[in-house]
Design a protein around this motif. Structure first.
Motif, mmCIF file in Angstrom:
data_model
loop_
_atom_site.group_PDB
_atom_site.id
_atom_site.type_symbol
_atom_site.label_atom_id
_atom_site.label_comp_id
_atom_site.label_asym_id
_atom_site.label_seq_id
_atom_site.Cartn_x
_atom_site.Cartn_y
_atom_site.Cartn_z
ATOM 1 N N THR C 47 38.670 39.670 31.310
ATOM 2 C CA THR C 47 38.361 40.383 30.083
ATOM 3 C C THR C 47 39.264 41.602 29.903
ATOM 4 O O THR C 47 39.722 41.896 28.801
ATOM 5 N N ILE C 48 39.508 42.277 31.002
ATOM 6 C CA ILE C 48 40.403 43.439 30.909
ATOM 7 C C ILE C 48 41.765 42.988 30.439
ATOM 8 O O ILE C 48 42.392 43.620 29.570
ATOM 9 N N LEU C 57 49.375 46.291 26.127
ATOM 10 C CA LEU C 57 49.478 47.174 27.291
ATOM 11 C C LEU C 57 50.031 46.354 28.439
ATOM 12 O O LEU C 57 49.299 45.860 29.298
ATOM 13 N N THR C 58 51.338 46.208 28.437
ATOM 14 C CA THR C 58 51.984 45.265 29.347
ATOM 15 C C THR C 58 51.751 45.587 30.812
ATOM 16 O O THR C 58 51.677 44.694 31.642
ATOM 17 N N LEU C 59 51.621 46.859 31.148
ATOM 18 C CA LEU C 59 51.418 47.193 32.560
ATOM 19 C C LEU C 59 50.147 46.539 33.089
ATOM 20 O O LEU C 59 50.123 45.974 34.165
ATOM 21 N N ILE C 60 49.089 46.646 32.295
ATOM 22 C CA ILE C 60 47.830 46.067 32.744
ATOM 23 C C ILE C 60 47.882 44.550 32.674
ATOM 24 O O ILE C 60 47.456 43.860 33.601
ATOM 25 N N VAL C 61 48.385 44.042 31.573
ATOM 26 C CA VAL C 61 48.390 42.593 31.386
ATOM 27 C C VAL C 61 49.149 41.915 32.520
ATOM 28 O O VAL C 61 48.680 40.953 33.119
ATOM 29 N N GLY C 62 50.334 42.422 32.819
ATOM 30 C CA GLY C 62 51.129 41.817 33.883
ATOM 31 C C GLY C 62 50.382 41.804 35.201
ATOM 32 O O GLY C 62 50.344 40.796 35.908
ATOM 33 N N PHE C 63 49.748 42.916 35.509
ATOM 34 C CA PHE C 63 49.078 43.030 36.803
ATOM 35 C C PHE C 63 47.848 42.124 36.861
ATOM 36 O O PHE C 63 47.639 41.383 37.826
ATOM 37 N N THR C 64 47.025 42.200 35.821
ATOM 38 C CA THR C 64 45.787 41.418 35.852
ATOM 39 C C THR C 64 46.069 39.927 35.797
ATOM 40 O O THR C 64 45.292 39.128 36.321
ATOM 41 N N GLN C 65 47.164 39.559 35.180
ATOM 42 C CA GLN C 65 47.509 38.128 35.140
ATOM 43 C C GLN C 65 47.682 37.594 36.561
ATOM 44 O O GLN C 65 47.151 36.548 36.931
ATOM 45 N N LEU C 66 48.405 38.364 37.342
ATOM 46 C CA LEU C 66 48.649 37.963 38.724
ATOM 47 C C LEU C 66 47.339 37.970 39.510
ATOM 48 O O LEU C 66 47.010 37.040 40.250
ATOM 49 N N MET C 86 39.694 41.191 50.971
ATOM 50 C CA MET C 86 38.761 42.071 50.258
ATOM 51 C C MET C 86 39.367 43.439 50.055
ATOM 52 O O MET C 86 39.255 44.039 48.993
ATOM 53 N N THR C 87 40.006 43.934 51.116
ATOM 54 C CA THR C 87 40.610 45.255 50.979
ATOM 55 C C THR C 87 41.681 45.242 49.894
ATOM 56 O O THR C 87 41.780 46.167 49.084
ATOM 57 N N THR C 88 42.484 44.182 49.879
ATOM 58 C CA THR C 88 43.506 44.087 48.837
ATOM 59 C C THR C 88 42.855 44.081 47.456
ATOM 60 O O THR C 88 43.309 44.771 46.538
ATOM 61 N N MET C 89 41.786 43.320 47.314
ATOM 62 C CA MET C 89 41.114 43.248 46.016
ATOM 63 C C MET C 89 40.603 44.619 45.593
ATOM 64 O O MET C 89 40.748 45.040 44.440
ATOM 65 N N LEU C 90 40.000 45.317 46.527
ATOM 66 C CA LEU C 90 39.477 46.649 46.194
ATOM 67 C C LEU C 90 40.620 47.593 45.830
ATOM 68 O O LEU C 90 40.507 48.412 44.918
ATOM 69 N N ASP C 91 41.731 47.453 46.546
ATOM 70 C CA ASP C 91 42.873 48.294 46.209
ATOM 71 C C ASP C 91 43.376 47.989 44.804
ATOM 72 O O ASP C 91 43.783 48.877 44.057
ATOM 73 N N CYS C 92 43.351 46.707 44.457
ATOM 74 C CA CYS C 92 43.786 46.340 43.110
ATOM 75 C C CYS C 92 42.859 46.967 42.070
ATOM 76 O O CYS C 92 43.307 47.467 41.041
#
Lengths: 169, 105, 732
Positions: C47-48, C57-66, C86-92
């Motif tokens: 959703t984000i 907002l390409t910065l967010i879109v690019g990151f969330t796509q991955l 899990m730690t990686t996910m929380l960091d994201c």
């Protein structure tokens, strides 16, 4: 609360150094003091104050200013003198002070308000006053008028909130 | 900062530089009307248009229609990539007519 | 799309979604993954991405796509969840938080942490590569001539059909229809798109700010209905957006045609060409409808079809029930209304004025001695009270809003300090004024941090002391005596009075030979200068001492208490008034001054018969009651001719009596703070303006109760009690 003929005065620092400056002269006890006009929001007749129990005589209570509860300062007590009786000439000069949460109004009780005067810059002197027994940092200068000198109050120091907050009881 | 400029070339072509978006459309509309009524054919060069939004598309469509009512042709002397992309997406390439060969009067 | 108009809404939505994401992630970490929690994380990211995409907002879109691709692996069972993951996910999630901050501050095109982004994206790519999934690029749209749609589409319609009729005002609100189409394209493949220009005005009349184009879009995508609908959430209200899933019933397509009369012919053509229905069906149904128009009942196209048995009734019913679901959902959504905080504040202010005016009217009515008027105004008072309560209630939010960030905080800090901590939260549903919730967060955070840092011992030490390896930290909130109480308790080391005292002497805060009670020693913790600069709070990045915490709490007109048992644990208790706005009060007078006692602290009122100056306790129906004569406490000199009254007040479990000159009755009080200059005043907490414009002072019951109790214990050895002759109950 009724307002006197002196209407709300404009804000801003008095025009310094050039031309003339305006002051409001007031009576505390039997002495006259001058307040820079820029420090005065409005002047009200005194019609009662709610005394806060156990408060210091310097800031003895509050008044209702159009729905806001505003602290009042007894100027004579601030100068370390005995408070004078309330008379029908007693007034509250509404000024401003810098509190923790910004600039807020504060009422100053004076025994009478005399007049607003305009004085040329060259009539203001910075000689320390003698004999009035007021703290040097409360005085920002002297006004040389026809019939003598009048102490100009440094409102920033007189209304210093940290000091008022810790005023002795 | 001016985002859009529209000038007339020697051959009577309206050349547009910059964006055709909601903020520019009012002015452009006036210019287009003027152009439409004073010329026998409308010639537009959109090779340097950097952005086109819905308002801009509406303007182009309305111009085409107005010209058709007056029996005057509209020649698009070139689309920029930005314009082409929007027209493709909205499937309006045929409606508006694609870029024609450059016409010099 | 114009971000400036939608910025705050977008930020708020994103923050809520990130909170959901974090909550789900923590749940997964604690209890293992489940389809629900994984989906929750995925949905939040998805959703984000969608909302961000609308605004480019390409910065967010690019990151969330991955991120989404990686999450999809977990969702489809192709990847298991482990600690590092899990730690990686929380960091994201944290990094996304930073990106949202950037949007809020208007710096969304600048990456706040490029190195972090790089590192995280590398990690995500590794996770993806490990499953050798390649991301399929989105196919570019082809130019389709408008007439003569490809015959191959005439077969059954396997795509979504989306009909868009934006409200003409949509561009004025900063949104561009084109962006929505671009977004749809990003979800899959646009199989066909027709731009409908029937509403286009002539050039001279063209208004640049009004949208007049319609769109019929065929979209091939794996997204679900919810995703598609969400994309148009913002414009849903004023625009006509129809989303028809693949293989919708014929009746639905017909309905679409029917409901958009302007382009009926064209729509029919489009849908037939798309394969939604065939020519015959369309023709028949339209004919029928025509002939029925003059009839007694105008049937809907769907009904027409059923009648003619062109479509089985089941299918029509299915279509109708789908519509019903949509309607129900709309009703559900309407149960929550988002209101700007400033509007609520305005309402509260007005209600405050209303309360004062109502009081003034009652006073005047009483003076006018008109019973009718008094009765009418009494009724009005009741109504005003209801309005007041409703208005104040709107500002109440559950304290859970503050608590919800703590599981994460505790987890992080515990990991950082290598301790094991079990956090339990109770009372999250206790409500308090919204304005206080935000200001409570920082002090609580610091207290919790302290508890973990200094309170709970490392595992080895705990075991050596015979405690369980895992330390317990408890956040507990409840209501009491018109206050909300928040407790932070741990079962750690507890406070050692000796060590605290030593430290205070070291820092010069107290004389070496001073005699201090345990309570006074605890209070030393709150002195500025007690905590050293080296205790910089990681969370806020700057040194925060307990003195700041205390000040924060006092600014909320609250109090902070400490309880501790050396070796066993500590409880820190914050007590806050429920609201800073309006209370029910009981007015009393001493001399010329009117005081207000919060009504919920008043137990009863009785006449006071005799009062001897040295008395501190009276006999109330056989039980001793400590009391204070307020005029003595306050030093009020004006004479009073009337019989004094005793007001019995309670605070927590304790009761004391307050002797006043006159009882004036109950009224509502709009609380006006006294201000900084009166911060040190103990017995009075704030003020209020009465109906006649004068200022009354609101008593601080807690302080008075404490004073009365002290006076009773330290009174003269011989305690005389006063017999009460007359009793009159006047509790409201």
């Amino acid at each position: 609360m009724t307002q006197l003929a002196i209407s709300a005065l404009p804000s801003g620092e008095p025009t310094a150094e050039l031309g003339s400056t305006q002051y409001l002269t007031v009576l505390v006890g039997d002495e006259v003091f001058a307040l820079p006009i820029g420090s005065v929001r409005e002047v009200l007749e005194f019609s009662g104050m709610t005394a806060v129990p156990t408060a210091s005589p310097v800031v003895p209570g509050v008044v209702n200013l159009r729905g806001a509860v505003v602290p009042v300062l007894q100027l004579s007590a601030r100068f370390g003198r005995a408070a004078s009786e309330i008379s029908r000439r007693t007034c509250i000069v509404v000024a401003e002070a810098l509190f923790d949460d910004g600039v807020q109004p504060i009422g100053v009780i004076v025994d009478a308000v005399r007049e607003a005067i305009e004085v040329e810059a060259n009539r203001i002197e910075s000689r320390p006053p003698f004999g009035s027994g007021i703290r040097a940092d409360f005085v920002s200068g002297l006004l040389r008028l026809q019939n003598g000198f009048v102490v100009v109050l440094d409102m920033k120091n007189v209304l210093s909130v940290p000091e008022l907050e810790h005023a002795a009881i | 900062m001016v985002l859009c400029t529209c000038s007339e070339s020697n051959s009577g072509t309206l050349v547009i530089f910059g964006e055709i978006t909601i903020t520019d459309v009012a002015e452009l509309k006036a210019l287009f009307l003027q152009h439409l009524h004073s010329k026998e054919a409308v010639q537009l060069d959109l090779l340097n248009v950097t952005k086109l939004d819905t308002s801009g598309v509406q303007l182009m469509l309305a111009l085409r229609r107005a010209a058709a009512e007056l029996g005057k042709p509209v020649h698009w002397l070139g689309y920029s990539l930005a314009v082409e992309e929007v027209l493709n997406l909205l499937n309006l390439a045929e409606e508006l007519g694609g870029p024609a060969a450059v016409v010099w009067s | 799309m114009d971000l400036s108009l939608a910025r705050s809404g977008l930020v708020q939505e994103a923050r809520e979604l990130l909170r959901d994401m974090e909550k789900a992630l923590l749940e997964i970490e604690a209890q293992g993954s489940s389809p629900e929690t994984i989906n929750a994380v995925f949905r939040a990211a998805h959703t984000i991405k969608g909302s961000a995409g609308l605004f480019g907002l390409t910065l967010i879109v690019g990151f969330t796509q991955l991120l989404e691709s990686v999450l999809d692996l977990v969702r489809s069972g192709r990847r298991a969840v482990d600690d590092a993951f899990m730690t990686t996910m929380l960091d994201c999630a944290d990094y996304l938080d930073l990106l949202v901050d950037a949007i809020e501050q208007g710096t969304e095109s600048v990456d706040p942490e490029p190195t972090l982004r790089h590192a995280l994206m590398a990690k995500l790519r590794v996770l993806l590569a490990a499953n050798s999934i390649s991301i399929v690029p989105v196919t570019p749209t082809k130019l389709l001539p408008r007439k003569g749609l490809r015959p191959s589409l005439r077969s059954e319609l396997a795509h979504w059909h989306i009909s868009l009729r934006f409200s003409p005002e949509v561009m004025k609100r900063g949104m561009d229809p084109l962006s929505f189409i671009v977004y749809l394209r990003s979800l899959g493949e646009i199989v066909y798109l027709h731009t409908l220009t029937s509403d286009l005005p002539p050039l001279e009349k063209l208004d640049p700010e009004l949208s007049c184009l319609g769109f019929e879009v065929g979209l091939s995508t794996s997204s679900d209905q919810e995703t598609l609908e969400r994309a148009f959430e913002i414009v849903r209200e004023e625009s006509e957006i129809r989303i028809l899933p693949p293989r919708s019933s014929v009746a639905e397509y017909l309905r679409l045609i029917e409901d958009l009369p302007n382009d009926q012919q064209l729509l029919g053509e489009i849908l037939v060409a798309a394969g939604a229905l065939n020519e015959e069906q369309l023709h028949e149904a339209l004919l029928l409808q025509q002939s029925l128009k003059s009839g007694p009942q105008r049937l809907r196209l769907g009904e027409v079809l059923v009648q003619q048995e062109l479509v089985p009734e089941k299918v029509v019913a299915a279509a109708l029930s789908k519509q019903q679901q949509v309607d129900e959902r709309k009703v559900q959504e309407q149960r929550i209304v988002k209101v700007e905080a400033s509007k609520l504040d305005l309402l509260i202010n007005l209600v405050g004025e209303l309360v004062i005016a109502s009081e003034g009217a009652r006073t005047t009515a009483a003076r006018a001695k008109s019973t009718e008027l008094v009765e009418a105004l009494a009724k009005m008072k009741g109504l005003v009270e209801n309005v007041r309560d409703s208005a104040l209630n709107m500002r109440m939010t559950p304290i859970g809003d503050v608590f919800q960030r703590f599981p994460r905080v505790v987890r992080d800090v515990a990991k950082e300090l290598d301790k094991q901590i079990q956090l339990s939260i109770s009372g999250a549903e206790a409500e308090l004024d919204k304005s206080m919730v935000d200001r409570l967060a920082d002090p609580l955070l610091h207290i919790v941090r302290n508890a973990i840092d200094h309170g709970i011992e490392p595992v080895a030490e705990r075991i050596a002391r015979g405690k369980a390896a895992q330390g317990n930290l408890r956040l507990h909130a409840y209501h009491e005596s018109g206050c909300i109480v928040v407790e932070v308790s741990d079962d750690g080391r507890g406070l050692d009075p000796e060590r605290i005292r030593e430290k205070a002497v070291e820092r010069g805060l107290v004389a070496a030979n001073a005699q201090l009670s345990t309570g006074e020693i605890y209070q030393l913790l709150f002195l500025p200068g007690f905590s050293t600069a080296s205790q910089v709070t990681h969370l806020s990045g700057r040194g925060v001492g307990m003195d700041v915490v205390k000040r924060n709490v006092e600014q909320l007109r609250g109090e902070i208490e400490l309880e501790s048992d050396v070796g066993h644990g500590t409880t820190m208790r914050i007590r806050l008034p429920l609201t800073l706005a309006i209370i029910d009060g009981f007015q009393v007078a001493i001399g010329r001054t009117v005081f207000v006692i919060p009504l919920d602290a008043v137990v009863e009122c009785v006449d006071m018969v005799t009062a001897q100056a040295s008395q501190n306790i009276i006999n109330l129906r056989g039980s001793p009651l400590p009391y204070l004569r307020l005029r003595d406490v306050f030093g009020i000199a004006e004479a009073n001719n009337q019989r004094e009254s005793l007001v019995v007040v309670s605070y927590g479990q304790q009761r004391v009596g307050l002797v006043v000159d006159r009882l004036l009755g109950d009224s509502q009080a709009v609380i006006k703070p006294l201000g900084q200059l009166f911060r040190g005043i103990k017995a009075v907490s704030s003020s209020t303006i009465l109906g006649d414009g004068s200022v009354a002072l609101i008593l601080d019951v807690h302080a008075l109760v404490a004073t009365a109790l002290n006076a009773a214990h330290m009174g003269p050895a011989r305690r005389e009690t006063t017999q009460l002759v007359d009793e009159r109950k006047e509790a409201s």
